[in-house]
Design a protein around this motif. Sequence first.
Motif, PDB file in Angstrom:
ATOM      1  N   GLY A   1      -4.194  -5.409  -4.599  1.00 43.59           N
ATOM      2  CA  GLY A   1      -5.573  -4.999  -4.372  1.00 43.59           C
ATOM      3  C   GLY A   1      -6.529  -6.174  -4.341  1.00 43.59           C
ATOM      4  O   GLY A   1      -7.430  -6.240  -3.491  1.00 43.59           O
TER       5      GLY A   1
ATOM      6  N   SER B   1      -3.198   0.919   8.778  1.00 40.80           N
ATOM      7  CA  SER B   1      -3.221   2.380   8.654  1.00 40.80           C
ATOM      8  C   SER B   1      -2.737   3.042   9.939  1.00 40.80           C
ATOM      9  O   SER B   1      -2.006   4.040   9.898  1.00 40.80           O
TER      10      SER B   1
ATOM     11  N   ILE C   1      -1.191  10.546  -3.601  1.00 41.67           N
ATOM     12  CA  ILE C   1      -1.618   9.140  -3.661  1.00 41.67           C
ATOM     13  C   ILE C   1      -1.832   8.577  -2.263  1.00 41.67           C
ATOM     14  O   ILE C   1      -2.761   7.796  -2.027  1.00 41.67           O
ATOM     15  N   GLN C   2      -0.983   8.977  -1.329  1.00 42.52           N
ATOM     16  CA  GLN C   2      -1.159   8.517   0.048  1.00 42.52           C
ATOM     17  C   GLN C   2      -2.497   8.986   0.614  1.00 42.52           C
ATOM     18  O   GLN C   2      -3.213   8.220   1.276  1.00 42.52           O
TER      19      GLN C   2
ATOM     20  N   TRP D   1       0.597  -3.891  -7.948  1.00 43.30           N
ATOM     21  CA  TRP D   1      -0.413  -3.196  -7.137  1.00 43.30           C
ATOM     22  C   TRP D   1      -1.804  -3.772  -7.397  1.00 43.30           C
ATOM     23  O   TRP D   1      -2.614  -3.886  -6.466  1.00 43.30           O
TER      24      TRP D   1
ATOM     25  N   SER E   1       5.785   4.349  -4.609  1.00 41.20           N
ATOM     26  CA  SER E   1       5.033   5.515  -5.047  1.00 41.20           C
ATOM     27  C   SER E   1       5.935   6.741  -5.145  1.00 41.20           C
ATOM     28  O   SER E   1       5.846   7.523  -6.100  1.00 41.20           O
TER      29      SER E   1
ATOM     30  N   LEU F   1       1.840   4.031   1.324  1.00 40.44           N
ATOM     31  CA  LEU F   1       1.710   4.844   2.531  1.00 40.44           C
ATOM     32  C   LEU F   1       3.082   5.085   3.154  1.00 40.44           C
ATOM     33  O   LEU F   1       3.864   4.148   3.331  1.00 40.44           O
TER      34      LEU F   1
ATOM     35  N   LEU G   1       0.845  -1.191   0.000  1.00 41.63           N
ATOM     36  CA  LEU G   1       0.000   0.000   0.000  1.00 41.63           C
ATOM     37  C   LEU G   1       0.885   1.249   0.000  1.00 41.63           C
ATOM     38  O   LEU G   1       1.845   1.342   0.765  1.00 41.63           O
TER      39      LEU G   1
ATOM     40  N   THR H   1      -5.232   6.892  -0.823  1.00 39.58           N
ATOM     41  CA  THR H   1      -5.213   5.532  -0.263  1.00 39.58           C
ATOM     42  C   THR H   1      -5.859   5.497   1.117  1.00 39.58           C
ATOM     43  O   THR H   1      -6.652   4.602   1.426  1.00 39.58           O
ATOM     44  N   TYR H   2      -5.527   6.473   1.956  1.00 35.51           N
ATOM     45  CA  TYR H   2      -6.152   6.532   3.279  1.00 35.51           C
ATOM     46  C   TYR H   2      -7.663   6.697   3.163  1.00 35.51           C
ATOM     47  O   TYR H   2      -8.432   6.112   3.943  1.00 35.51           O
TER      48      TYR H   2
END
Length: 712
Positions: free
Chosen positions: A706, A669, A643-644, A702, A631, A622, A620, A647-648
Amino acid sequence: RFPMITSCIFLLLLSTLSTYQSFKLPPIPHRNYYVQYGKQHQKFSSYRVLDSSLQLSANNNTSGGSGSSDTMSAAQVLREQALRVRLEAEKLEAELALEKVNMLESRFKAAETTSLNITEMQPQVETLAKKFVPNFIPLYNSYNKKNIVTKDEENAPITLEEAFPSGYIPILTQAEVSEASDAFRELPAYIRVALAKAVDIDLSGDYDKLPSSDKTETVVIRLYEEKENLLRSNSQKLKDSVNYALMSRQSISPGVELMKELNSTFKIEMLTSKDLENYSFDNLEELLEEGEYESRRRRFMQVYYPDRTRKEGLAPTLEDAEYFMYDILDAKNVFNPTSKPEKTEGGYIIRGENRMKDAETMVAEIDKVFKESKLNEKYQFYFVRDPTPEQFDDMGDILGSPLLMLMSNDMKPATSPFVLSLISSASLFLAFLFTLGSFSSNPTIVNRLREDNALGNYDVTWFNELLLPLLGSLFAIQLAHELSHFVVSKKDDFKISPPTVIPAFNLPFLGCITSFRTSPPSVTSLFDFSLSGPTSGMIVSTVLLFLGLQIQTSPGTDFSYYPYLPVDFLKSSNVGGSIVDAFLGGILTSSYDPDVSEIQLHPFAIAGYTGLIINALNLLPLGNTDGGRVSQALFGRQGASVIQGLTYTLMLLASLFGSDSQKFLVAYSLLCIFVQGDMEIPMRNEIDAVSRSRLFFAIGIWFAAGLALLPM
């Protein structure tokens, strides 16, 4: 005490005289200005002359009205008569007040040579004051050093001459002082210190807290009194005060509007300071705006680079930056500087243009000289995108213009190795508990353990042999992950820290944290390092999952001692659950039995299934996780931040709408926010882009991650 009480009488006198329309008093002075020189307030003859002139003015107004009464209306005549009556009444009241003031003055003078207690007259003075000046604030206490605090003499009394060296006291209203004091307290700490030091008041001890009201009001009053001296073009004292405060500043906060209000109140213009850290300020507003700009620059650096790039005492000096610019860059002539070194958080930046065909060639050429220089031992240079607010000024490059950045080469993690070892130990223990839990649902194993215990047979070797395949395969997956990282770091010649196992409660663990001790040479190296680990982990996990299910479904296999996994747990991964469902005859879909809550699986299958989820989480995008590094390598630090955030948002929506029944996303997270939220340390070359083939590979992996995290 006599001069101060006399000043109160002086104020009453002026207030009384204000009843005449032709004389208007200035605003009510602030309480600290009631401390006046005694000689200035022992002579009242001049005010009696003023009283006579006021009478003459009133008579002139009256006679003028009478001369034109023939042409005035009856209403005008009546208004003038009423005005004269009111003026006479006010004059009479003023004369009575003057008599009382004279009487009090005589008694105060008598008190100087007799034992008369002047405190007994205080109520009379206050009563008279309140009658004419409702918001009058009497000051009967002696002016004390507590209002002007210095480091050396905390409580020593101060004379009037010391308090007001200019010999006169200007007038500020209480409201003006209060308003200006509030604005002063909102200023950044280093601005407060600079202004206070300009009037010989030391506030350096108040960096982490607001100064007291007495200190604040004293600074405000002294600034107002000294403004003429401070405005002189040769006011070196003010320049030095600004320099002193800037050199010792510890924090900067916004407040430009309030600062402008303060500047407007005092009409004080800040003079150009010495060339300090390549900044100059033409006036107070520019100084304040510069403070706001530096605050923004600090925030940008904190977003784009982790705290360990800004270790205290390790940043290069201006001398080091100039040596790098003039002795190293000029020696190779591969980078054309267009600005002097600019101070930023943790180092210096140098703007300019690359003269080589690509960034890799330029960095390699500079590195040849840099490694032989005196800077090589403590510092490192980086070719990066502009990490300051100026990045938005260049519309031709939305990611920010390339520039060189000189920083410390010590970017090792600050966390103690002992603490990291404790975290890893706790994580391994939790992984062991996960393994025990998967076998605790097997009734055959539980009954045998109970029987052995009842018979006094405490030999559990057979049980340990059951645990080893699951524990061993779990750590084999993570070993493949970490070995891939290690191979890339050796290939590209940068150092990494030992991995720290991350604990989890609904999985064996959440992977490992492997930090950079030195910078990778390029974003391509960062990409290879970051993606190699999860890719290897997912491949080994998939192999173990297929192998375990193949063994389990082979004819004649005895799986009575196999561990169990909950059905809901198996449904939490679309990829993993579908593979299990395909091997076991649709046990999770077409042949699903609602009464069955757990399913037996081979230890390899359980390890492979959980390994898929763990490595998918690691991908992910992050923070400085493997996915976050990928990323950052592909989209730069700005793009990675966007992008982070997306994603959150998706993870939050998944949790709210039931797509995260096992709370894998919630747990991960929280880990990223509190432990791995920062971006990665700078690469030596962040300008040359990652190849297109790597981009396509990242998109594919990715996509697989997913699917591994989507529920069935």
